[in-house]
Scaffold this active site. Structure first.
Site, PDB file in Angstrom:
ATOM      1  N   GLY A 109       0.803  -1.206   0.000  1.00 56.92           N
ATOM      2  CA  GLY A 109       0.000   0.000   0.000  1.00 56.92           C
ATOM      3  C   GLY A 109       0.835   1.253   0.000  1.00 56.92           C
ATOM      4  O   GLY A 109       0.338   2.341  -0.280  1.00 56.92           O
ATOM      5  N   ARG A 158      14.486  13.184   0.673  1.00 53.25           N
ATOM      6  CA  ARG A 158      13.901  13.335  -0.652  1.00 53.25           C
ATOM      7  C   ARG A 158      12.562  12.590  -0.703  1.00 53.25           C
ATOM      8  O   ARG A 158      12.487  11.412  -0.369  1.00 53.25           O
ATOM      9  CB  ARG A 158      14.859  12.739  -1.662  1.00 53.25           C
ATOM     10  CG  ARG A 158      14.403  12.827  -3.093  1.00 53.25           C
ATOM     11  CD  ARG A 158      15.477  12.143  -3.942  1.00 53.25           C
ATOM     12  NE  ARG A 158      15.245  12.368  -5.350  1.00 53.25           N
ATOM     13  CZ  ARG A 158      15.556  11.461  -6.276  1.00 53.25           C
ATOM     14  NH1 ARG A 158      16.099  10.313  -5.929  1.00 53.25           N
ATOM     15  NH2 ARG A 158      15.341  11.728  -7.544  1.00 53.25           N
ATOM     16  N   ASN A 166       7.582  10.624  -4.270  1.00 49.33           N
ATOM     17  CA  ASN A 166       6.277  10.892  -4.878  1.00 49.33           C
ATOM     18  C   ASN A 166       5.391  11.562  -3.831  1.00 49.33           C
ATOM     19  O   ASN A 166       4.814  10.887  -2.969  1.00 49.33           O
ATOM     20  CB  ASN A 166       5.661   9.567  -5.359  1.00 49.33           C
ATOM     21  CG  ASN A 166       4.330   9.773  -6.062  1.00 49.33           C
ATOM     22  OD1 ASN A 166       3.564  10.700  -5.739  1.00 49.33           O
ATOM     23  ND2 ASN A 166       4.036   8.923  -7.024  1.00 49.33           N
ATOM     24  N   PRO A 167       5.310  12.876  -3.860  1.00 48.23           N
ATOM     25  CA  PRO A 167       4.586  13.596  -2.800  1.00 48.23           C
ATOM     26  C   PRO A 167       3.137  13.132  -2.620  1.00 48.23           C
ATOM     27  O   PRO A 167       2.626  13.088  -1.502  1.00 48.23           O
ATOM     28  CB  PRO A 167       4.633  15.058  -3.286  1.00 48.23           C
ATOM     29  CG  PRO A 167       5.836  15.132  -4.165  1.00 48.23           C
ATOM     30  CD  PRO A 167       5.944  13.784  -4.830  1.00 48.23           C
ATOM     31  N   GLY A 207      12.262   7.918   4.208  1.00 52.49           N
ATOM     32  CA  GLY A 207      11.142   7.003   4.499  1.00 52.49           C
ATOM     33  C   GLY A 207      10.047   7.670   5.296  1.00 52.49           C
ATOM     34  O   GLY A 207      10.297   8.503   6.175  1.00 52.49           O
ATOM     35  N   VAL A 208       8.809   7.325   4.983  1.00 48.72           N
ATOM     36  CA  VAL A 208       7.642   8.003   5.569  1.00 48.72           C
ATOM     37  C   VAL A 208       6.582   7.046   6.105  1.00 48.72           C
ATOM     38  O   VAL A 208       5.547   7.489   6.586  1.00 48.72           O
ATOM     39  CB  VAL A 208       6.972   8.931   4.526  1.00 48.72           C
ATOM     40  CG1 VAL A 208       7.864  10.110   4.211  1.00 48.72           C
ATOM     41  CG2 VAL A 208       6.587   8.170   3.258  1.00 48.72           C
ATOM     42  N   GLU A 263       6.215   5.040   8.719  1.00 46.27           N
ATOM     43  CA  GLU A 263       5.866   4.894  10.129  1.00 46.27           C
ATOM     44  C   GLU A 263       5.926   6.215  10.892  1.00 46.27           C
ATOM     45  O   GLU A 263       5.418   6.333  12.002  1.00 46.27           O
ATOM     46  CB  GLU A 263       6.792   3.846  10.765  1.00 46.27           C
ATOM     47  CG  GLU A 263       6.535   2.482  10.160  1.00 46.27           C
ATOM     48  CD  GLU A 263       7.675   1.494  10.359  1.00 46.27           C
ATOM     49  OE1 GLU A 263       7.598   0.697  11.286  1.00 46.27           O
ATOM     50  OE2 GLU A 263       8.635   1.514   9.547  1.00 46.27           O
TER      51      GLU A 263
END
Lengths: 162, 344, 745
Positions: C475, C635, C638-639, C709-710, C712
């Site tokens: 996901g 970085r 993909n915003p 990384g985003v 958690e």
């Protein structure tokens, strides 16, 4: 004893032999006729992943005894797009990122299609949120889901006006 | 789920003759199939009554006569429900999810079983599931259990929102059986437990609920609300809830109705509180006194003393909201303690 | 499922890395054509259902296999008496990421819900009823349940192989010298991942070759594990896991029923499918364990933290050693002269805990942020001012510089968007109508690990490319963001890229976990692309017929499917022309992603989360009316998708703060809410207003791509922000999570 169940699924009438009276509509769709777009998340009406339309109304197919719905018209997620042309709700879910893992998505989308048809939420985000609260999303794409439903509602209003 | 024989009833007589001990009536299926899946109910015959002519809502002496197969969603949208019994609509719309309300029937909502986790666990003793086996809830996890009308035999609560509103409006359950018709007030339809067990079954062998009758709501049509305390904003059973309806003339309460949910094995009609409100001004003080009376005799059945406070307060909230008048359109979050507070 | 994801009718916005782009798998997912493991229906498939233990501790003394086998449709019942052998005991930890599990090795019951038999039948209905008919009898022992019912022990390691304690500076001296002392004790409950997709497996043998469809976060490792336990050559195992219906940590680890299904499929020579029931996900597939945490903060007269001590007691199982490393969340957030973190364990009769989205970090952050807020108020500081006053300029745990840390900017942007400057200090100061309103904040922080990944990139004669790595998309958007990175590495448009992933016969992409998958697999893919381009450039630069010939030291740049001379942009050549002249149909490069050597900087993603809650003062119900976070995570590939990840994490924070709690009956050890009606997770109406902003951050140290990384990060900080907002509304400090209405009246 095998009983014959007649369902019109995504516009096609089918006679389906039912070998076991215990089969739910969900398990008939998934395990007996191979329409696996509809998902099983809890099997107890607590998550909404199995939402389909029966005679135009959204229900949890996991708590629908298949034999009880003999003669019904069923719409599943596989029945929304026309060829490669996505339904406005499907397109809006992609644009607004109304999903992540995608597992609850067929149920969300069927629920959203029905919500818009019910006409009670309109463009009120709070009514959309309440109306979509029967569909759990563990990835928690709720902001995108709400945005997608509003986007699709506007798109479908425009279509109706045209 | 055990194997069963599935029959579709074409007539009420056929349904009645099949509705005996080992048979179960299938309507919307949202509670029955769930209980069969977890092994709590194990019928060997299933009698499908979804095609019986019990789908109509008729106007009747200023009130309504609602077929047992009317789906919750349809009942909630009925114009007379919305205009004269708005607390019924609000209660319905605060319950379950849109999907479940599209399937669940009026009769099935009344017949739904407690959410007591020990009732739902076939390995636990439960007098309700297996008379005489005991009550595992006592001494267990009791946060959601009864504070009124419970005994050492059972501390379960009835989970319905609809029934709470119906009880407040003096609804009557019409039952057809081998011995003909009988009628039972909603408020006493669900038995309270006694010292030895969960009380007599609400339906006898062969009996079927055919209709629910709502008498004329008189002058209470526009002063009626349902309020429900939940652990999340939607799609949750009540911790406690209350339905209130008032007839107010010239600043005085002519008559009052108050019923509580989530507190007992039945929707708890608070008649003493109602009487005390008659001829009072609709003030917070009057509502607070009424709420005290409504909770008279309440006692924790475990680690749930807070529910008594919460029930008292939700009664006040429901009465206060009823006195303020039913909004022309039900709020976006029906029955929520939050209404119109977040507009993000 | 086709071997390669075929993207038809793809609707997208945006393009290569760094830009928003809708999901490449979007059309498959909105049309129901994305295939999850349980969607597979191989010819002749049988259905398997496990029977589970109704006691938490003891032995199974009897199973009525005859009744089950007599049920129409039941094919075979497996019990400890007749189950096929594994090559290695399921109690053997074959590698550091293996959990002891149950594959009917004996009649012992070590937790309620443990598989005790496997029923295989022609239909799902028959298998399910067969499992009920087994009607087990037990020799039951008294279960040991929860923080107060279990047996204390001192763990040798916590989480996976980490030391259980850390001490920096002289904490006793620092404490003695401090002006004010604070102590906070907070409990967090057992939580369950509850991915919407139940764990599932379809297994099919052809001779000695095994094909498995199962959602898994670490396909390469899973293949090794299946091979080891089953005693099969790993080259003979193919695992397909193109889509995971959520994982959150619970699908990184093998569990016994998966092995049993593979064994039974061999034994019966038929494909077998098993999908757990929702209630069966409470036990054998991990959870976040209950903790009791004590924080001691000692603060000097100027509001600087002198000593920070964080002690965690965490529940573990009786048979394995995973300890939630909650205290470690205090290592690197706030500056302090002295730091002590410690852990203790409680052995209880439950399934073994495991990593659940932001393991340790979410649990520890929840307690730390409440403790910080408590001290700030007592000292008369605005919560943000207090946090800035204790801003860690270097990592307190290691003394190292941060690789990058834009936390100040996060605080500033989120506070601005939220309107924090208007916040009154005193609790109970704000109202909205009859409701109490409160504002609270928390600091989000999550480490940036990298694992090991490999990838291949192959240019084709027509200038298009195929890249391959066995990544897992649960996901987070691997199908999209990894393809974006790969396209950048190859210098082609993403629509010219075919991305093969999600199955075990591809180069190993490592684990989708620790928020490190995009960085790790992305680096491998980028490097594979760069390796291909290097070879391509070599061909062109050495070919007198190429316009690039002689570029030599000036070199070339790859973009849009062409190589350009750096010293003369008008001289370029298309990939397909270079390949054609070299007579090559394919040109393949390889790449790896990993962190080299010991890190010399502390590496974290950061964020500031601000919450507004409304609380009914009479009834105690809470609604998070606004939730705004700003995050710096290096970085952002993909915003569009990163925002979804961050929002999802923040909503997990809502669940943690207000709803989620698995409840055992301590007398039986069975759950009283092992379903989605009793175990509450947030619904749509719980999220009226939420936003995640991203703050620009260049990190030259974390990895060559600068990706942190985003996945958690959003959970951390949010739980505390909500709890602190509840305090600000009510004046009541939560002592435990979730915060129940009853605790606020």
């Amino acid at each position: 004893m095998t009983q014959i169940l007649n369902l019109t699924i995504n516009g096609t009438s089918q006679d389906i032999p039912i070998d076991d009276p215990r089969a739910t509509l969900l398990d008939v769709l998934r395990e007996r006729i191979g329409l696996t777009g509809t998902k099983k998340g809890c099997d107890r009406g607590q998550c909404g992943a199995c939402t389909v339309l029966i005679d135009g109304r959204r229900i949890n197919s996991c708590l629908a005894l298949a034999l009880s719905y003999d003669g019904a018209e069923i719409t599943t997620v596989e029945g929304l797009a026309q060829g490669e042309l996505l339904h406005p709700v499907q397109a809006a879910f992609i644009e607004a990122d109304g999903f992540q893992c995608g597992y609850c998505t067929p149920g969300q989308i069927m629920s959203a299609v029905a919500l818009i048809a019910e006409g009670e939420a309109g463009l009120d985000p709070e009514r959309v949120r309440e109306g979509m609260s029967g569909n759990l999303c563990r990835c928690a794409a709720y902001a995108g889901i709400t945005e997608a439903v509003l986007k699709a509602t506007r798109a479908m209003n425009r279509e109706d006006a045209a | 789920m055990n194997l069963f024989e599935y029959t579709r009833a074409e007539t009420l007589d056929a349904a009645m003759s099949a509705a005996t001990e080992d048979g179960a009536i299938l309507a919307g299926g949202t509670n029955l199939l769930d209980l069969m899946k977890i092994g709590v109910v194990n019928p060997t015959r299933l009698i499908d009554i979804t095609r019986l002519p019990l789908h109509d809502i008729e106007e009747h002496d200023g009130g309504l006569r609602i077929g047992a197969m009317v789906r919750n969603a349809d009942l909630a949208r009925h114009p007379v429900i919305l205009s004269r019994f708005p607390a019924v609509a609000e209660a319905l719309l605060s319950g379950a999810s849109a999907q479940l309300r599209n399937a669940a029937s009026t009769g099935g909502n009344i017949m739904q079983q407690t959410r007591c986790s020990y009732f739902q666990d076939p390995l636990s003793p439960c007098n309700r599931r297996e008379p005489g086996s005991g009550c595992a809830a006592i001494g267990g996890e009791t946060r959601n259990h009864a504070v009124l009308g419970w005994t050492e035999a059972c501390i379960a609560t009835h989970p319905s929102d609809l029934c709470v509103a119906l009880a407040a409006y003096d609804a009557v359950v019409e039952i057809t059986g081998p011995d003909g018709l009988r009628e039972v007030p909603m408020e006493s339809f669900h038995p309270l437990p006694d010292a030895n067990g969960t009380g007599p079954a609400p339906l006898q062998s062969g009996e079927i609920i055919t209709h629910i009758r709502l008498p004329d709501s008189g002058g209470m049509a526009r002063n009626a609300r349902y309020v429900k305390l939940r652990e999340r904003t939607s799609f949750a059973f009540a911790i406690v809830s209350a339905a209130a309806a008032l007839e107010i003339q010239d600043g005085r309460i002519v008559q009052a109705r108050l019923a509580l949910g989530g507190v007992a094995a039945r929707p708890w009609r608070a008649r003493t509180a109602e009487k005390a409100l008659a001829d009072q001004s609709p003030t917070e003080e009057a509502f607070a006194r009424a709420a005290d009376l409504a909770l008279e005799g309440a006692a924790p059945s475990g680690d749930n003393r807070a529910k008594i406070t919460l029930a008292r307060r939700i009664a006040i909230r429901a009465l206060t909201r009823a006195a303020a008048g039913t909004p022309d359109r039900l709020p976006a979050l029906p029955a929520s303690v939050f209404e119109g507070d977040c507009n993000g | 499922m086709a071997d390669v994801m075929n993207i038809q009718g793809h609707v997208r916005l945006g393009s290569n890395a760094g830009q928003s782009m809708t999901r490449r798998d979007g059309v498959l997912k909105v049309t129901g054509r994305a295939t999850y493991a349980a969607d597979n229906r191989p010819e002749g498939v049988l259905h398997a259902v496990t029977a589970t233990a109704g006691i938490a501790r003891g032995r199974v003394t009897h199973l009525d296999t005859a009744a089950a086998e007599a049920h129409p449709g039941v094919v075979k019942v497996y019990t400890p008496a007749n189950r096929p052998d594994l090559a290695v005991s399921p109690d053997e930890k074959i590698h550091g990421f293996a959990w002891r599990t149950e594959a009917l090795q004996d009649d012992t019951v070590r937790y309620a819900g443990q598989p005790i038999a496997l029923v295989v039948a022609e239909t799902l209905e028959a298998a399910t009823e067969g499992s009920h008919l087994l009607a087990p009898r037990y020799d039951a022992d008294t279960p040991r349940i929860g923080l107060d019912g279990g047996v204390p022990f001192q763990p040798e390691t916590i989480s996976i192989g980490r030391p259980p304690s850390l001490e920096v500076g002289d904490i006793d001296a620092a404490r003695t010298g401090a002006a004010r002392h604070f102590e906070t004790v907070i409990e967090t409950p057992a939580q369950y991942h509850n991915a919407l997709e139940p764990h599932a497996i379809t297994a099919q043998w052809t001779g000695d070759r095994l094909e498995i469809d199962t959602p898994n976060q670490a396909i390469g490792l899973a293949k090794q594990s299946f091979a080891a336990y089953l005693g099969v050559n790993p080259a003979h195992i193919l695992i397909r896991s193109p889509f995971l219906g959520g994982g959150f940590g619970s699908k990184a680890i093998l569990f016994g029923a998966q092995l049993l299904v593979a064994l039974a499929a061999k034994d019966l020579d038929r494909p077998i499918k098993l999908a757990l029931r929702r209630d069966q996900m409470y036990g054998p597939v991990g959870h976040r364990p209950a903790t009791r945490q004590t924080l001691k903060l000692d603060v000097d007269t100027r509001g600087h933290i002198a000593a920070l001590e964080h002690h965690t007691i965490a529940v573990a199982s009786s048979f394995d050693d995973f300890i939630e490393n909650a205290s470690n969340a205090s290592h690197s957030v706030y500056a302090t002269t002295a730091l002590r973190t410690t852990h203790a364990g409680i052995r209880a009769d439950t399934g073994t805990p495991g990593p659940m989205r932001a393991p340790g970090e979410a649990t520890g952050s929840a307690a730390l942020e409440v403790a910080i807020d408590d001290a700030a108020y007592a000292l008369g500081f605005d919560p943000l001012e207090f946090r800035l006053r204790n801003y860690a300029e270097t990592d307190p745990a290691t003394g190292m510089q941060f690789s990058s840390k834009a936390l100040r900017e996060c605080y500033a942007q989120a506070a601005e968007a939220f309107g924090w400057q208007d916040r009154p200090l005193e609790p109970g100061s704000m109202k909205q109508g009859r409701l109490l309103k409160g504002w609270g904040m928390g600091t989000a922080q999550f480490p940036c690990p990298m694992f090991q990944a490999a990838a291949h990139a192959t240019l084709r004669a027509d200038g298009s490319a195929v890249v391959e790595t066995s990544a897992a998309d649960m996901g987070q958007g691997a199908w999209t963001s990894l393809a974006q990175i790969a396209a950048d590495g190859l210098g082609i448009d993403i629509d010219r890229l075919e991305f093969r992933s999600g199955q075990s016969n591809l180069p190993d992409a490592g684990v989708a976990g620790g928020s490190g998958h995009t960085a790790t697999a992305g680096t491998a893919l980028f490097n594979a692309g760069a390796d291909t381009i290097r070879q391509l450039a070599e061909l062109a630069l050495n070919d007198p017929a190429s316009p690039l010939f002689g570029a030599d030291n000036a070199g070339v740049t790859a973009r849009g499917g062409r190589l350009y001379r750096n010293d003369d942009d008008t001289r370029s050549e298309a990939y397909e022309d270079i390949l054609a002249r070299a007579g090559l149909d394919l040109l393949r490069g390889e790449g790896k992603g990993a962190r080299e050597g010991e890190p010399e900087r502390a590496m974290f993603s950061h964020g500031g989360v601000f919450a507004e809650v409304l609380v009914d003062p009479d009834l105690g119900q809470v609604r998070v009316s606004r939730l705004i976070g700003a995050f710096a995570a290096g970085r952002i590939v993909n915003p569009h998708l990163a925002r979804s990840q961050l929002l999802g994490g923040m909503i997990w924070g809502i669940g943690f703060a207000l709803q989620e709690e698995a409840i055992h009956d301590v007398r039986t050890g069975r759950f009283t809410n092992a379903d989605l009606a009793g175990y509450h997770i947030p619904v749509n109406a719980d999220v009226p207003m939420i936003e995640a902003l991203t703050v620009h951050e260049d990190d030259p140290f974390v990895n060559s791509l600068g990706i942190k990384g985003v996945g958690e990060l959003g959970v951390t900080g949010t739980v505390g922000a909500i709890a602190n907002a509840v305090w600000h509304a009510t004046g009541i400090r939560p002592k435990r999570f979730p915060i129940h209405p009853e605790s606020l009246i």
